[in-house]
Design a protein around this motif. Structure first.
Motif, PDB file in Angstrom:
ATOM      1  N   LEU A 224      43.430  29.366  66.554  1.00  0.00           N
ATOM      2  CA  LEU A 224      44.019  30.150  67.582  1.00  0.00           C
ATOM      3  C   LEU A 224      45.649  30.348  67.377  1.00  0.00           C
ATOM      4  N   GLY A 225      46.231  29.231  67.223  1.00  0.00           N
ATOM      5  CA  GLY A 225      47.469  29.505  66.907  1.00  0.00           C
ATOM      6  C   GLY A 225      47.918  30.128  65.686  1.00  0.00           C
ATOM      7  N   LEU A 226      46.943  30.188  64.654  1.00  0.00           N
ATOM      8  CA  LEU A 226      47.278  30.929  63.447  1.00  0.00           C
ATOM      9  C   LEU A 226      47.424  32.453  63.886  1.00  0.00           C
ATOM     10  N   VAL A 227      46.206  33.073  64.848  1.00  0.00           N
ATOM     11  CA  VAL A 227      46.173  34.476  64.980  1.00  0.00           C
ATOM     12  C   VAL A 227      47.774  34.725  65.817  1.00  0.00           C
ATOM     13  N   PHE A 228      48.244  33.853  66.606  1.00  0.00           N
ATOM     14  CA  PHE A 228      49.320  34.035  67.210  1.00  0.00           C
ATOM     15  C   PHE A 228      50.713  34.221  66.128  1.00  0.00           C
TER      16      PHE A 228
END
Lengths: 294, 366
Positions: free
Chosen positions: B141-145
């Motif tokens: 999820l952090g990758l998406v941000f």
């Protein structure tokens, strides 16, 4: 120097909002071993409830009422969407909460509409001057509220029967069941607590500004916080929240000197910090290391 | 072995792609129908179906890592974005407003987009090999941000937030693939192209899933420690899973916007990741045909809700009224995920299995 202290204080303000949100995640995780991606939706629901209630009953009554309402909403979600999934893999339940989040947020966004809505807090953007250092009252209020709630929570877990039951269920569900703890009730209480905390956190996140649908992204910042502090550690959530808040404000203050990072780099700082910490400590700073037997 | 379709006399028969006559008939009929559709449907529907095919490629990729190998990835949008920008940058106009290298051949930019995304997947994999379950979900999820921040800020590549850039051009050996001429319209050709690509990718995934690698994936999903004990090299196969999944995502991202021709960095948000998760789960995790079915279902959902508007008149088509079709559509993503996971965890594929076994036993209900 003044700039540094001011950004530290601002960071503590946003950090306490993160700490409250992260506490909700951790409470749910400890009770049910599930990360609830529905927290952003509960936060937004709480804030919107405050914006509707505070013109009618005043800010101080609106916040507890909204927290109560959000707690009830969380209870309903737990009962209808999460309880039927007991015993299924944690990831499946997490994806269900993701679905709840998407669905609830659409409804809440419809209540925000196109108007500019305020939570009606008494602080606004007023500042308090301590010598050369100026700080905003809303950040002080957030720190105070977080301190109060954290103290209350720790007392609740330490001194009440329900708190004891929740600690027992978190430690070992089967043993707790055998001793007469209603694990279902523990699930319900933990979801309700998390919903209420999210509503209060949202109110302080929106204090001094207007409420819009992008506010939910703040709640997602609590995810790196709980990873940083460890998924199952309440003190970790508080410390992680404050640390992430302070770091984010420091980056927001000083990142402009580094042009290639681009604007708004502070938004992704928590995620970068999370990646770095995970490479070094896969269970967070205060999390319990899982022991696996074959 | 007439009349005894389930009798197997060799290991090869057991592993065959289409192991029963019924499956052979169904697949043949579906293929014939799929390739004749352009003569039956209007161009706007064909364009939508072309998007469905591309989305299915992406969903198969996510299905491999999440459905087969059991590694929850919320970061699919990030890999889609990497693929889209690699392809667009390679095939872009060298004198244009944004970065472009002028390599317009699909035979070059499509594998390149896949490979760059796969490299990104391999870079992420060290995290995946150290983390399990929900920790991994949050990291991805952090990758998406982080990805969204990079796409928004790197405006010489992406055109900047809210502006966007043209997508890759569909050309093969110097000839444009999708233009209207006397033989067929642009949308008919687009659809055939995407359908053919989907077939290639689906077949490759099916073959991967029934190979040694695929069996290692399923072992890791079902119990990673037990898999490790029987000799599956966990870090290696998790890395392979992420690399293959990202390769699929990269190719899907590169193709996805050639249909509309334009895209902006805001597209690669968490909602896109959730849509792909929804495709895999609603279709049926751990099956290739399920992922394809889910991708078609989710991609056609906006169109279906718009048709729904004729039957449920209180839903408005204006974005500024409540309730409108866009809200209904987003709510449906959420509600469908919940309903399917609670009532039919095997997804659309499970519904098909139920119908099949009902008719197998008909008229006996047991």
């Amino acid at each position: 120097m003044t700039e540094l202290i001011e950004s530290l204080l601002r960071g503590l303000g946003t950090g306490s909002v993160y700490a409250l949100l992260a506490l909700g995640f951790v409470i749910i995780y400890k009770a049910t071993r599930v990360i609830s991606f529905a927290q952003p939706a509960f936060m937004l629901a709480g804030v919107v409830a405050v914006t509707y209630l505070s013109p009618a009953v005043g800010f101080w009554a609106a916040v507890p009422l909204a927290a109560l309402g959000t707690a009830l909403l969380a209870l309903g979600v737990e009962r209808s969407a999460v309880r039927p999934m007991v015993g299924r893999p944690a990831f499946v339940v997490a994806i269900i909460t993701l679905g709840v989040d998407v669905a609830v947020r659409v409804v809440v966004n419809a209540f925000i509409g196109l108007d500019v809505r305020h939570v009606g807090d008494p602080w606004g953007l007023r500042t308090l001057a301590l010598g050369p250092v100026e700080m905003q009252q809303r950040h002080l209020a957030a720190v105070a509220a977080a301190a109060l709630l954290v103290a209350g929570l720790f007392a609740f877990f330490r001194f009440t029967r329900t708190g004891l039951a929740m600690r027992a269920a978190a430690l070992d569900q089967e043993a707790a069941l055998a001793h007469g703890v209603s694990v279902g009730a523990v699930f319900a209480v933990s979801w309700a607590l998390a919903g209420g905390l999210a509503a209060v956190a949202g109110t302080f996140a929106a204090a001094g500004a207007s409420v819009d649908s992008a506010l939910w992204l703040i709640a997602l910042t609590a995810l790196p916080v709980i990873i940083l502090g460890g998924l199952d550690s309440l003190p970790g959530a508080v410390i992680g929240g404050l640390a992430v808040g302070v770091l984010q404000e420091l980056v927001a203050t000083y990142a402009n000197d580094v042009a290639w990072l681009g604007g708004n780099v502070s938004v992704i700082t928590p995620y970068v910090l999370m990646l770095v910490v995970l490479l070094v400590r896969p269970y967070g700073l205060f999390g319990t290391r899982e022991v696996e037997r074959v | 072995m007439r009349g005894r379709p389930l009798l197997r006399t060799s290991y090869a028969e057991e592993l065959a792609l289409l192991d029963t006559p019924a499956k052979r008939w169904w697949t043949g009929a579906l293929l014939v129908l799929a390739f004749t559709l352009p003569f039956l449907l209007t161009d706007d529907l064909l364009q939508l179906l072309a998007v469905c095919c591309v989305a299915a490629i992406g969903a198969i990729g996510l299905g491999l890592v999440t459905g087969y190998a059991g590694q929850v990835s919320l970061g699919h949008a990030f890999f889609l974005g990497i693929g889209a920008y690699t392809a667009a940058a390679l095939s872009g106009d060298p004198d244009g407003r944004v970065i472009g290298l002028g390599v317009t051949d699909i035979a070059l930019w499509l594998p390149a987009a896949g490979l760059v995304a796969a490299v990104a997947g391999v870079l992420v994999a060290p995290l995946a090999t150290r983390l399990r379950g929900l920790y991994l979900a949050i990291v991805t999820l952090g990758l998406v941000f982080i990805g969204q921040h990079i796409f928004n800020e790197w405006s010489s590549l992406t055109g900047g937030a809210g502006v966007g850039r043209p997508a890759a051009t569909l050309e093969f050996l110097g000839r444009p693939l999708a233009v209207t001429d006397e033989v067929a319209t642009r949308d008919q050709k687009l659809y055939w192209l995407m359908l053919a690509l989907l077939l290639v990718f689906a077949l490759a995934a099916r073959n991967l899933a029934r190979s040694r690698i695929g069996r290692a994936f399923t072992a890791i999903r079902d119990r990673d420690i037990a898999a490790g004990v029987i000799g599956v090299n966990l870090p290696r196969y998790k890395t392979v899973a992420f690399a293959v999944s990202s390769f699929y995502a990269g190719c899907a991202g590169a193709l996805l916007y050639t249909v509309t021709g334009f895209f902006d960095p805001g597209s690669f948000s968490l909602l896109l990741s959730v849509q792909y998760i929804a495709m895999v789960l609603i279709g049926g995790a751990g099956t290739i045909s399920g992922a394809v079915a889910g991708a078609f279902f989710i991609t056609l959902l906006p169109r279906l809700t718009r048709e729904l508007q004729a039957w449920v008149p209180f839903i408005s088509t204006q974005p500024n009224e409540v309730p409108n079709v866009f809200q209904v559509e987003t709510i449906l993503y959420g509600v469908l995920i919940i309903v399917f996971l609670i009532f039919e965890p095997r997804g659309l594929f499970g519904l098909w299995v139920r119908a099949r076994s009902y008719w197998k036993a008909w008229p006996f209900s047991y």
